[in-house]
Design an enzyme around this catalytic site. Structure first.
Site, PDB file in Angstrom:
ATOM      1  N   THR A 178     -91.190  89.360  21.258  1.00 39.22           N
ATOM      2  CA  THR A 178     -91.225  90.191  20.038  1.00 39.22           C
ATOM      3  C   THR A 178     -92.336  89.667  19.130  1.00 39.22           C
ATOM      4  O   THR A 178     -92.650  88.478  19.172  1.00 39.22           O
ATOM      5  CB  THR A 178     -89.852  90.104  19.340  1.00 39.22           C
ATOM      6  OG1 THR A 178     -88.916  90.829  20.128  1.00 39.22           O
ATOM      7  CG2 THR A 178     -89.867  90.655  17.922  1.00 39.22           C
ATOM      8  N   VAL A 207     -80.463  99.543  19.365  1.00 43.95           N
ATOM      9  CA  VAL A 207     -81.438  99.163  18.347  1.00 43.95           C
ATOM     10  C   VAL A 207     -81.145  97.731  17.934  1.00 43.95           C
ATOM     11  O   VAL A 207     -79.986  97.369  17.713  1.00 43.95           O
ATOM     12  CB  VAL A 207     -81.338 100.118  17.129  1.00 43.95           C
ATOM     13  CG1 VAL A 207     -82.202  99.636  15.978  1.00 43.95           C
ATOM     14  CG2 VAL A 207     -81.728 101.537  17.534  1.00 43.95           C
TER      15      VAL A 207
HETATM   16  N1  ASP Z   1     -84.806  90.539  18.066  1.00 42.04           N
HETATM   17  C1  ASP Z   1     -85.251  91.389  19.154  1.00 42.04           C
HETATM   18  C2  ASP Z   1     -84.158  92.399  19.452  1.00 42.04           C
HETATM   19  O1  ASP Z   1     -83.006  92.017  19.459  1.00 42.04           O
HETATM   20  C3  ASP Z   1     -85.589  90.653  20.394  1.00 42.04           C
HETATM   21  C4  ASP Z   1     -86.475  89.428  20.250  1.00 42.04           C
HETATM   22  O2  ASP Z   1     -86.781  89.021  19.135  1.00 42.04           O
HETATM   23  O3  ASP Z   1     -86.880  88.864  21.265  1.00 42.04           O
HETATM   24  O4  ASP Z   1     -84.459  93.521  19.729  1.00 42.04           O
END
Ligand code: ASP
Length: 309
Positions: A178, A207
């Site tokens: 991300t 989401v």
């Molecule tokens: N926080 C992101 C989600 O849950 C994933 C990530 O940060 O790797 O969609």
């Protein structure tokens, strides 16, 4: 305040302008880390050039996230992970701390730069968050061109999806990668942006925290700005980005706020991840509970971004 008299290093007490980006909490293999750091440095440098030219924090975080979305090593825009149907669904948010304006998209079908669509929502101002088919309609109305999963998925994202299917399919796998950015500009405004494909094998319509103001992304000039990465469901339960800006508004140093946030996440809901913070004085904070979180930072005293994993 003159830019020449200010240095922006970890723990410095103030900075005229500064930007920090992350390329996701997770577990990047040792031999791939420098490639991820190089991507983060390119993004921080792009955002810093906006700030150095007198641009706004909101334009800087958008520019940095655009660069990260275009880099297929990250799980955002091009390179985003695949859901259980083998499709890309994207989440992104952008927020500015002056007027608390925010724009976000979630469960968005493939578009190359979801953060630009989030910014269009912020600028349009009618609504904060658009989802799924409605988000697609909004994007097309604003002149963005739809892409496809075939065009945007990387070999690595597809390989992770194939591997997850082989081990039973149902469980969602944390993809990492991300992306996000927080910045403080020379006028003292802060902004945050986050973009992600979410988690490999997530159910269609799932989401995460990234596009939800207060959960994965938040900015308030009264406190600072935050972009989170990690197990999205746990960040949502604690509204962790907003919690951090509240702590900074109360005087907590961003480094302490970042550490406290991750400790709370672990203790209260068993979550994992990382967070980047900047406060209204331009001080930085960063913490992770995962083995890696790619980051890069640059400010008005620096010749080039510093980076780490
Ligand atoms: N926080 C992101 C989600 O849950 C994933 C990530 O940060 O790797 O969609």
């Amino acid at each position: 305040m003159s830019s020449a008299s200010i240095t922006f290093t970890w723990g410095s007490e103030e900075a005229l302008w500064g930007i920090v980006v992350h390329g996701g909490a997770g577990d990047v293999p040792a031999d791939a880390r420098e490639r991820h750091r190089a991507g983060a440095r390119a993004a921080a440098a792009a955002g810093a050039s906006v700030l150095a030219a007198g641009g706004s924090a909101i334009d800087a975080v958008q520019r940095a996230v655009e660069v990260l979305e275009d880099d297929p090593v990250f799980n955002a825009g091009t390179g985003a992970c695949l859901n259980s149907d083998g499709e890309i669904e994207l989440d992104a948010a952008i927020m500015e701390g002056d007027g608390l304006a925010a724009g976000a998209v979630c469960a968005l079908p493939p578009f190359r730069s979801p953060i630009r669509i989030a910014r269009a929502a912020l600028d349009d101002g009618a609504h904060v968050l658009y989802a799924g088919a409605g988000a697609e309609r909004f994007a097309v109305d604003k002149g963005f061109t739809r892409s496809s999963t075939a065009e945007m998925s990387s070999g690595a994202a597809r390989a992770r999806w194939e591997a997850a299917r082989l081990v039973g399919g149902g469980a969602s796998g944390w993809a990492g990668g991300t992306v996000g950015a927080v910045a403080r500009d020379a006028r003292g405004h802060v902004a945050a942006a986050t973009s992600t494909g979410g988690m490999t094998m997530k159910k269609p319509g799932r989401v995460g925290d990234s596009p939800v103001p207060g959960a994965g992304t938040y900015a308030d000039d009264a406190g600072g700005a935050a972009s989170a990465t990690g197990t999205g469901e746990s960040f949502m339960r604690l509204c962790l980005a907003k919690t951090c800006t509240d702590w900074m508004r109360a005087g907590m140093h961003p480094q302490d706020a970042a550490r406290s946030a991750l400790a709370l996440l672990q203790r209260r809901v068993g979550g994992e991840g990382g967070i980047i913070l900047v406060d209204r004085q331009g001080r930085l904070g960063l913490a992770r509970t995962t083995s890696t979180m790619t980051y890069a930072a640059m400010s008005c005293g620096d010749d080039a971004p510093v980076s780490g994993s």
